[in-house]
Design a protein around this motif. Structure first.
Motif, PDB file in Angstrom:
ATOM      1  N   MET A   1      13.095  21.324  20.487  1.00 58.18           N
ATOM      2  CA  MET A   1      12.959  22.120  21.693  1.00 58.18           C
ATOM      3  C   MET A   1      11.577  21.879  22.272  1.00 58.18           C
ATOM      4  O   MET A   1      10.579  21.900  21.575  1.00 58.18           O
ATOM      5  N   HIS A   2      11.533  21.665  23.549  1.00 54.21           N
ATOM      6  CA  HIS A   2      10.264  21.512  24.251  1.00 54.21           C
ATOM      7  C   HIS A   2       9.863  22.869  24.814  1.00 54.21           C
ATOM      8  O   HIS A   2      10.674  23.776  24.922  1.00 54.21           O
ATOM      9  N   ASP A   3       8.597  22.986  25.191  1.00 55.53           N
ATOM     10  CA  ASP A   3       8.178  24.228  25.836  1.00 55.53           C
ATOM     11  C   ASP A   3       9.104  24.497  27.020  1.00 55.53           C
ATOM     12  O   ASP A   3       9.511  23.578  27.732  1.00 55.53           O
ATOM     13  N   ALA A  68      10.348  30.288  19.758  1.00 56.35           N
ATOM     14  CA  ALA A  68       9.073  29.621  20.025  1.00 56.35           C
ATOM     15  C   ALA A  68       9.251  28.110  19.877  1.00 56.35           C
ATOM     16  O   ALA A  68      10.170  27.653  19.187  1.00 56.35           O
ATOM     17  N   PRO A  69       8.394  27.313  20.504  1.00 54.81           N
ATOM     18  CA  PRO A  69       8.513  25.861  20.383  1.00 54.81           C
ATOM     19  C   PRO A  69       8.493  25.406  18.928  1.00 54.81           C
ATOM     20  O   PRO A  69       7.794  25.985  18.091  1.00 54.81           O
ATOM     21  N   TYR A  70       9.259  24.360  18.649  1.00 57.66           N
ATOM     22  CA  TYR A  70       9.336  23.799  17.293  1.00 57.66           C
ATOM     23  C   TYR A  70       7.927  23.492  16.794  1.00 57.66           C
ATOM     24  O   TYR A  70       7.100  22.960  17.528  1.00 57.66           O
ATOM     25  N   SER A  95      13.500  27.496  11.505  1.00 52.31           N
ATOM     26  CA  SER A  95      13.623  26.464  12.535  1.00 52.31           C
ATOM     27  C   SER A  95      14.600  25.408  12.032  1.00 52.31           C
ATOM     28  O   SER A  95      14.966  25.394  10.858  1.00 52.31           O
ATOM     29  N   PHE A  96      15.013  24.535  12.925  1.00 56.81           N
ATOM     30  CA  PHE A  96      16.023  23.549  12.568  1.00 56.81           C
ATOM     31  C   PHE A  96      15.656  22.191  13.133  1.00 56.81           C
ATOM     32  O   PHE A  96      15.233  22.071  14.278  1.00 56.81           O
ATOM     33  N   THR A 104      15.035  18.684  17.484  1.00 53.28           N
ATOM     34  CA  THR A 104      14.546  19.932  16.920  1.00 53.28           C
ATOM     35  C   THR A 104      14.973  21.116  17.773  1.00 53.28           C
ATOM     36  O   THR A 104      15.173  20.997  18.979  1.00 53.28           O
ATOM     37  N   GLY A 105      15.094  22.239  17.129  1.00 54.44           N
ATOM     38  CA  GLY A 105      15.387  23.491  17.817  1.00 54.44           C
ATOM     39  C   GLY A 105      14.163  24.380  17.750  1.00 54.44           C
ATOM     40  O   GLY A 105      13.136  24.015  17.168  1.00 54.44           O
TER      41      GLY A 105
END
Length: 116
Positions: A1-3, A68-70, A95-96, A104-105
């Protein structure tokens, strides 16, 4: 995940390193504050909001989910400031990362605010 470009900014309030008082006892140091932009905040539904009457006061417990971001480090001992309110972190955040694609999540944390 990005911001998330339209996400919220939260502040992690982390207990600072302990110091010793004049008697040699460990005491908490001043808290550290870490700003985290690009987060998403969601309510956890009706089951996460409850109210009860104790000692002639209403106690309200509000639950949120923070995304929150990865790679964001959130500890169970942290508190999260959102809109001026300090929420406690419930349990361990998770997180994943996909073993297939490497994508990524977010880091997901359950938060709780008790008032009253």
């Amino acid at each position: 995940m990005h911001d998330l470009p339209h996400g919220d900014t939260v502040t992690i309030v982390r207990p600072g390193p302990s110091t010793e008082d004049e008697y040699g006892n460990d005491i908490p140091g001043p808290p550290e504050e870490i700003t985290v932009p690009g987060c998403a905040i969601a309510p956890r539904g009706a089951a996460a909001v409850s109210a009860e009457l104790t000692d002639a006061r209403d106690t309200v417990i509000t639950g949120l989910t923070l995304y929150a971001p990865y790679g964001t480090e959130i500890r169970a001992t942290d508190r999260i400031r959102i809109d001026g309110q300090l929420y406690e972190v419930e349990g361990l955040p998770g997180s994943f990362r996909s073993p297939f694609t490497g994508s990524t999540g977010p880091v997901v944390a359950a938060l709780e605010l008790v008032t009253g």
